[in-house]
Scaffold this active site. Structure first.
Site, mmCIF file in Angstrom:
data_model
loop_
_atom_site.group_PDB
_atom_site.id
_atom_site.type_symbol
_atom_site.label_atom_id
_atom_site.label_comp_id
_atom_site.label_asym_id
_atom_site.label_seq_id
_atom_site.Cartn_x
_atom_site.Cartn_y
_atom_site.Cartn_z
ATOM 1 N N CYS A 71 142.775 73.147 14.888
ATOM 2 C CA CYS A 71 143.827 73.937 14.262
ATOM 3 C C CYS A 71 143.200 74.915 13.279
ATOM 4 O O CYS A 71 142.303 74.570 12.519
ATOM 5 C CB CYS A 71 144.860 73.018 13.609
ATOM 6 S SG CYS A 71 144.909 73.021 11.833
ATOM 7 N N GLU A 72 143.646 76.163 13.354
ATOM 8 C CA GLU A 72 143.011 77.196 12.536
ATOM 9 C C GLU A 72 143.393 77.107 11.060
ATOM 10 O O GLU A 72 142.774 77.738 10.220
ATOM 11 C CB GLU A 72 143.327 78.584 13.096
ATOM 12 C CG GLU A 72 144.768 79.018 12.957
ATOM 13 C CD GLU A 72 145.004 80.402 13.569
ATOM 14 O OE1 GLU A 72 144.186 80.830 14.396
ATOM 15 O OE2 GLU A 72 146.017 81.025 13.216
ATOM 16 N N HIS A 73 144.400 76.327 10.747
ATOM 17 C CA HIS A 73 144.802 76.198 9.345
ATOM 18 C C HIS A 73 143.969 75.170 8.583
ATOM 19 O O HIS A 73 143.764 75.292 7.387
ATOM 20 C CB HIS A 73 146.288 75.810 9.239
ATOM 21 C CG HIS A 73 147.192 76.899 9.730
ATOM 22 N ND1 HIS A 73 148.450 76.662 10.231
ATOM 23 C CD2 HIS A 73 147.006 78.240 9.793
ATOM 24 C CE1 HIS A 73 149.014 77.802 10.581
ATOM 25 N NE2 HIS A 73 148.156 78.776 10.333
ATOM 26 N N HIS A 74 143.520 74.116 9.270
ATOM 27 C CA HIS A 74 142.802 73.037 8.589
ATOM 28 C C HIS A 74 141.439 72.742 9.203
ATOM 29 O O HIS A 74 140.728 71.873 8.704
ATOM 30 C CB HIS A 74 143.640 71.752 8.620
ATOM 31 C CG HIS A 74 145.003 71.911 8.008
ATOM 32 N ND1 HIS A 74 146.127 72.223 8.739
ATOM 33 C CD2 HIS A 74 145.403 71.823 6.713
ATOM 34 C CE1 HIS A 74 147.168 72.308 7.938
ATOM 35 N NE2 HIS A 74 146.767 72.081 6.698
ATOM 36 N N GLN A 112 148.838 75.813 18.292
ATOM 37 C CA GLN A 112 149.295 75.303 19.593
ATOM 38 C C GLN A 112 150.215 76.302 20.301
ATOM 39 O O GLN A 112 150.162 76.469 21.515
ATOM 40 C CB GLN A 112 150.018 73.963 19.391
ATOM 41 C CG GLN A 112 150.374 73.285 20.711
ATOM 42 C CD GLN A 112 151.044 71.938 20.505
ATOM 43 O OE1 GLN A 112 150.806 71.269 19.501
ATOM 44 N NE2 GLN A 112 151.890 71.549 21.439
ATOM 45 N N HIS A 140 148.397 66.285 16.169
ATOM 46 C CA HIS A 140 147.623 67.098 15.225
ATOM 47 C C HIS A 140 147.080 66.195 14.127
ATOM 48 O O HIS A 140 147.861 65.591 13.385
ATOM 49 C CB HIS A 140 148.514 68.186 14.607
ATOM 50 C CG HIS A 140 148.877 69.273 15.570
ATOM 51 N ND1 HIS A 140 148.435 70.574 15.424
ATOM 52 C CD2 HIS A 140 149.615 69.244 16.704
ATOM 53 C CE1 HIS A 140 148.903 71.306 16.430
ATOM 54 N NE2 HIS A 140 149.627 70.523 17.216
ATOM 55 N N CYS A 142 145.786 67.058 11.434
ATOM 56 C CA CYS A 142 146.149 67.547 10.097
ATOM 57 C C CYS A 142 147.505 66.999 9.677
ATOM 58 O O CYS A 142 147.796 66.899 8.485
ATOM 59 C CB CYS A 142 146.118 69.074 10.042
ATOM 60 S SG CYS A 142 147.193 69.907 11.203
HETATM 61 ZN ZN LIG Z 1 146.569 72.059 10.849
#
Ligand SMILES: [Zn+2]
Length: 198
Positions: A71-74, A112, A140, A142
């Site tokens: 995931c590009e956020h975490h 996703q 996920h 995260c």
């Molecule tokens: Zn994430």
């Protein structure tokens, strides 16, 4: 990159020089390069001309494709199953190419939703079928590792293009076929008795 990882370990309160961490920067770099190796691959390289003219217009489904992404956020993993279907127009794509496309787009920093759209859009673009459907079900980390109530939740995304968007019956048939779990969990191919609706 290894220097940055050493620095990161120190920032986390670790002693990067202790024995167990001595080779960690090297290993983390190797792992990250592999997990993002999709950036070094492009669609045409993956497809490698594996398009075949056929007179076949039934729904083609490849389901239960395992995928692993970040995931590009975490920068934490999300992973699960991907199901792909299309309605051929004049040509089909080599079946083994579909999991490889999923893999190529998964091995990048992703959301996703975007991953789902990229797989569907690429097949629409390259195979010119009557329709494409992609459903992805993922856990996920995260969410699972940080939350208490979300540990068992699965995120489901879908992209329905062409015939799958326009015809509820075609869409329902696809959803029904992917709901049936095979005994082996490996990716399987289903040739459905669906007729293509214009
Ligand atoms: Zn994430």
């Amino acid at each position: 990159m290894q220097q940055l990882i050493t620095q990161l370990l120190a920032e986390l309160g670790e002693d990067p020089t202790r024995e167990g961490l001595a080779d960690t920067p090297k290993r983390v770099e190797r792992a990250l390069r592999f997990l993002t190796s999709g950036y070094d691959t492009d669609v045409d390289e993956v497809l490698n001309g594996a398009l075949f003219a056929v007179d076949y217009s039934e729904m083609v489904i490849v389901k239960d494709i395992d995928f692993y992404s970040l995931c590009e956020h975490h920068l934490l993993p999300f992973f699960g199953k991907c199901h792909v279907a299309y309605l051929p127009r004049h040509q089909v794509i080599g079946l083994s190419k579909i999991p490889r496309l999923v893999e190529m787009f998964s091995r990048r920093l992703q959301l996703q939703e975007r991953l789902t759209n990229q797989i569907a859009g690429t097949i629409l673009d390259k195979v010119s079928p009557h329709g494409v459907a992609v459903v992805m079900e993922a856990t996920h980390l995260c969410m699972a590792m940080r939350g208490v109530e979300k540990q068992n939740s699965v995120a489901v995304t879908s992209a329905m293009l062409g015939g799958f968007r326009d015809h509820a019956q075609t869409r329902m048939e696809f959803l029904e076929l992917i709901r049936r779990r095979p005994l082996g969990a490996a990716a399987s191919v289903v040739a459905a008795g669906a007729s293509v609706e214009e």
